[in-house]
Design a protein around this motif. Sequence first.
Motif, PDB file in Angstrom:
ATOM      1  N   GLY A 160     -12.054  28.086 -11.074  1.00 15.52           N
ATOM      2  CA  GLY A 160     -13.042  29.052 -11.505  1.00 15.52           C
ATOM      3  C   GLY A 160     -14.330  29.031 -10.711  1.00 15.52           C
ATOM      4  N   ALA A 161     -14.513  28.050  -9.826  1.00 16.97           N
ATOM      5  CA  ALA A 161     -15.727  27.984  -9.017  1.00 16.97           C
ATOM      6  C   ALA A 161     -15.714  29.080  -7.952  1.00 16.97           C
ATOM      7  CB  ALA A 161     -15.847  26.614  -8.360  1.00 16.97           C
ATOM      8  N   HIS A 162     -16.900  29.386  -7.438  1.00 18.54           N
ATOM      9  CA  HIS A 162     -17.046  30.354  -6.352  1.00 18.54           C
ATOM     10  C   HIS A 162     -17.345  29.588  -5.071  1.00 18.54           C
ATOM     11  CE1 HIS A 162     -19.349  34.061  -4.579  1.00 18.54           C
ATOM     12  NE2 HIS A 162     -18.186  33.862  -3.994  1.00 18.54           N
ATOM     13  N   VAL A 163     -16.467  29.739  -4.083  1.00 21.32           N
ATOM     14  CA  VAL A 163     -16.561  29.013  -2.818  1.00 21.32           C
ATOM     15  C   VAL A 163     -16.882  29.991  -1.695  1.00 21.32           C
ATOM     16  CG1 VAL A 163     -15.342  27.521  -1.178  1.00 21.32           C
ATOM     17  CG2 VAL A 163     -14.860  27.338  -3.625  1.00 21.32           C
ATOM     18  N   LEU A 164     -17.813  29.603  -0.827  1.00 21.93           N
ATOM     19  CA  LEU A 164     -18.132  30.390   0.369  1.00 21.93           C
ATOM     20  C   LEU A 164     -17.657  29.635   1.597  1.00 21.93           C
ATOM     21  CD1 LEU A 164     -19.638  32.790   1.773  1.00 21.93           C
ATOM     22  CD2 LEU A 164     -21.651  31.301   1.856  1.00 21.93           C
ATOM     23  N   LEU A 165     -16.906  30.338   2.473  1.00 21.19           N
ATOM     24  CA  LEU A 165     -16.383  29.755   3.703  1.00 21.19           C
ATOM     25  C   LEU A 165     -16.883  30.560   4.895  1.00 21.19           C
ATOM     26  CD1 LEU A 165     -12.681  29.233   2.552  1.00 21.19           C
ATOM     27  CD2 LEU A 165     -14.533  27.542   2.535  1.00 21.19           C
ATOM     28  N   PRO A 166     -17.987  30.143   5.509  1.00 19.04           N
ATOM     29  CA  PRO A 166     -18.460  30.842   6.713  1.00 19.04           C
ATOM     30  C   PRO A 166     -17.518  30.611   7.890  1.00 19.04           C
ATOM     31  CG  PRO A 166     -20.197  29.488   5.709  1.00 19.04           C
ATOM     32  CD  PRO A 166     -18.908  29.074   5.095  1.00 19.04           C
ATOM     33  N   GLY A 167     -17.413  31.625   8.742  1.00 17.89           N
ATOM     34  CA  GLY A 167     -16.631  31.477   9.973  1.00 17.89           C
ATOM     35  C   GLY A 167     -15.142  31.363   9.738  1.00 17.89           C
ATOM     36  N   ILE A 168     -14.582  32.235   8.914  1.00 17.68           N
ATOM     37  CA  ILE A 168     -13.146  32.181   8.643  1.00 17.68           C
ATOM     38  C   ILE A 168     -12.369  32.443   9.928  1.00 17.68           C
ATOM     39  CG2 ILE A 168     -12.881  34.632   8.067  1.00 17.68           C
ATOM     40  CD1 ILE A 168     -11.196  31.622   6.301  1.00 17.68           C
ATOM     41  N   GLY A 169     -11.231  31.795  10.047  1.00 17.58           N
ATOM     42  CA  GLY A 169     -10.396  31.919  11.243  1.00 17.58           C
ATOM     43  C   GLY A 169     -10.095  30.575  11.850  1.00 17.58           C
ATOM     44  N   SER A 170     -10.982  29.603  11.662  1.00 13.01           N
ATOM     45  CA  SER A 170     -10.704  28.258  12.151  1.00 13.01           C
ATOM     46  C   SER A 170      -9.624  27.615  11.299  1.00 13.01           C
ATOM     47  CB  SER A 170     -11.968  27.398  12.093  1.00 13.01           C
ATOM     48  OG  SER A 170     -12.290  27.077  10.745  1.00 13.01           O
ATOM     49  N   VAL A 189     -15.476  34.833   2.165  1.00 10.30           N
ATOM     50  CA  VAL A 189     -15.462  34.380   3.558  1.00 10.30           C
ATOM     51  C   VAL A 189     -16.410  35.250   4.375  1.00 10.30           C
ATOM     52  CG1 VAL A 189     -13.061  33.615   3.349  1.00 10.30           C
ATOM     53  CG2 VAL A 189     -13.553  35.880   4.298  1.00 10.30           C
ATOM     54  N   THR A 190     -16.819  34.714   5.523  1.00 11.86           N
ATOM     55  CA  THR A 190     -17.626  35.493   6.455  1.00 11.86           C
ATOM     56  C   THR A 190     -17.032  35.374   7.854  1.00 11.86           C
ATOM     57  OG1 THR A 190     -19.187  33.830   7.332  1.00 11.86           O
ATOM     58  CG2 THR A 190     -19.635  34.710   5.122  1.00 11.86           C
ATOM     59  N   SER A 191     -17.293  36.389   8.673  1.00 12.41           N
ATOM     60  CA  SER A 191     -16.889  36.359  10.070  1.00 12.41           C
ATOM     61  C   SER A 191     -17.629  37.442  10.832  1.00 12.41           C
ATOM     62  CB  SER A 191     -15.377  36.576  10.224  1.00 12.41           C
ATOM     63  OG  SER A 191     -15.006  36.606  11.595  1.00 12.41           O
ATOM     64  N   ARG A 192     -17.812  37.217  12.129  1.00 10.02           N
ATOM     65  CA  ARG A 192     -18.322  38.276  13.003  1.00 10.02           C
ATOM     66  C   ARG A 192     -17.263  39.319  13.264  1.00 10.02           C
ATOM     67  NH1 ARG A 192     -20.186  34.720  18.002  1.00 10.02           N
ATOM     68  NH2 ARG A 192     -18.195  33.780  17.424  1.00 10.02           N
ATOM     69  N   SER A 193     -15.991  38.975  13.021  1.00 10.24           N
ATOM     70  CA  SER A 193     -14.859  39.835  13.347  1.00 10.24           C
ATOM     71  C   SER A 193     -14.346  40.567  12.112  1.00 10.24           C
ATOM     72  CB  SER A 193     -13.720  38.990  13.940  1.00 10.24           C
ATOM     73  OG  SER A 193     -12.500  39.689  13.946  1.00 10.24           O
ATOM     74  N   ALA A 194     -14.332  41.886  12.163  1.00  7.86           N
ATOM     75  CA  ALA A 194     -13.778  42.678  11.070  1.00  7.86           C
ATOM     76  C   ALA A 194     -12.291  42.397  10.893  1.00  7.86           C
ATOM     77  CB  ALA A 194     -14.008  44.170  11.325  1.00  7.86           C
ATOM     78  N   ASP A 206     -11.199  36.784  -1.913  1.00  6.77           N
ATOM     79  CA  ASP A 206     -11.660  37.786  -2.867  1.00  6.77           C
ATOM     80  C   ASP A 206     -12.700  38.719  -2.257  1.00  6.77           C
ATOM     81  OD1 ASP A 206     -10.441  36.777  -5.583  1.00  6.77           O
ATOM     82  OD2 ASP A 206     -11.241  34.998  -4.584  1.00  6.77           O
ATOM     83  N   HIS A 207     -13.521  38.187  -1.363  1.00  2.00           N
ATOM     84  CA  HIS A 207     -14.570  38.967  -0.711  1.00  2.00           C
ATOM     85  C   HIS A 207     -14.664  38.520   0.744  1.00  2.00           C
ATOM     86  CE1 HIS A 207     -15.751  39.927  -4.824  1.00  2.00           C
ATOM     87  NE2 HIS A 207     -15.867  38.629  -5.058  1.00  2.00           N
ATOM     88  N   ALA A 208     -14.971  39.454   1.632  1.00  2.00           N
ATOM     89  CA  ALA A 208     -15.176  39.146   3.052  1.00  2.00           C
ATOM     90  C   ALA A 208     -16.362  39.953   3.538  1.00  2.00           C
ATOM     91  CB  ALA A 208     -13.930  39.487   3.871  1.00  2.00           C
ATOM     92  N   ILE A 209     -17.328  39.276   4.160  1.00  2.00           N
ATOM     93  CA  ILE A 209     -18.549  39.946   4.614  1.00  2.00           C
ATOM     94  C   ILE A 209     -18.817  39.604   6.070  1.00  2.00           C
ATOM     95  CG2 ILE A 209     -19.564  40.021   2.311  1.00  2.00           C
ATOM     96  CD1 ILE A 209     -21.218  37.610   2.993  1.00  2.00           C
ATOM     97  N   GLY A 210     -19.533  40.452   6.740  1.00  2.00           N
ATOM     98  CA  GLY A 210     -19.879  40.230   8.129  1.00  2.00           C
ATOM     99  C   GLY A 210     -20.957  39.167   8.278  1.00  2.00           C
ATOM    100  N   SER A 211     -20.877  38.391   9.343  1.00  2.00           N
ATOM    101  CA  SER A 211     -21.850  37.323   9.574  1.00  2.00           C
ATOM    102  C   SER A 211     -23.266  37.857   9.679  1.00  2.00           C
ATOM    103  CB  SER A 211     -21.493  36.545  10.844  1.00  2.00           C
ATOM    104  OG  SER A 211     -20.219  35.953  10.725  1.00  2.00           O
ATOM    105  N   ALA A 212     -23.414  39.093  10.191  1.00  2.00           N
ATOM    106  CA  ALA A 212     -24.752  39.653  10.399  1.00  2.00           C
ATOM    107  C   ALA A 212     -25.318  40.333   9.155  1.00  2.00           C
ATOM    108  CB  ALA A 212     -24.717  40.652  11.554  1.00  2.00           C
TER     109      ALA A 212
END
Length: 330
Positions: A160-170, A189-194, A206-212
């Motif tokens: 049930g926790a909310h986790v943020l993973l910057p730089g997905i893809g590694s 998750v976040t990434s510079r790449s759409a 659940d959610h994906a946002i741009g790094s910028a």
Amino acid sequence: MTTMVAVVHEGETGLTGVRAAEVPAPEPGAGEVVVAVRAAGLNHRDLFLVGAREPGDARVVLGSDGAGVVVAAGPGAAVAPGTEVVINPSLDWEEPDEVPDVPAILGVPTDGTFAEYVVVPARNVAPKPAHLDWAEAAALPLAALTAYRALFTRGGLRPGAHVLLPGIGSGVATFALAMAKAVGATVTVTSRSAEKCRQARELGADHAIGSAEDWTSAVSEPVDLVVDSVGSATFGKCVSVLRPGGRLVSLGATTGPDVQLSLRDMFFRQISLLGTSMGSARGFERMLALVAEHRIRPVVHRTFPLPDGPRALAELARGDQFGKLVLTVD
């Protein structure tokens, strides 16, 4: 003396010193086993190490991750030849709380897994999860162990926790995504790449946002746990989206190690900043159990035959992959 094909580094700093070569095959000592490698996973650690080695350094076989079949056992090694295994690259670290000064990892300065055969302590092999093929099993060790310790041992992740993973893809981030979703967490998750954002959504993010983007408005709810390997480029944003009492676990600094931090922000909001690197033998066992229970399958971006190791490392350096690059051995 029996020889084997291996991917080695010598002669020049960086990728120009990487080549496939014939080298002596290893023999097991007391408490050791020889594993016939079926597949070996690449890690950014391999790039860091070849970049740090000097032209006069002795030749070394690269690689930390691997899976294969035990073919020989030294005196006192209680693993039978013929056993299909995955290799734990974390050496001499048994319990989670017994943290060594610097974790010792298979491959540089010892010979590693980018070879037809590798010798390792018998306590550093575990049965291969039955639902994984060789490439998937070889993709597990270093990145999955790091992700498991970051999420659970250090991060205290609960359903049930909310986790943020910057730089997905590694490799670490994709494992963290799979593990967090397996235990019922919400993952952003976040990434510079759409394209990487799209792939992450397909894997369950659940959610994906741009790094910028402005994370404080883009993140839909306060974050309980951040697992970050990006470093200085994202550190401030990571802190800003944490809920009061949240945790930030740092396991890398690909954009640089130096950050600015408001101590008032930290103690008024009671944020925990935690570091982690690799993991223990007990953590490796628990990680494999989680992978088996939830039938987690590593994301393998691409495989290369063993002699193409230099080309695979060059692709890793470009950073376009989503998931792991793996060498396969006939």
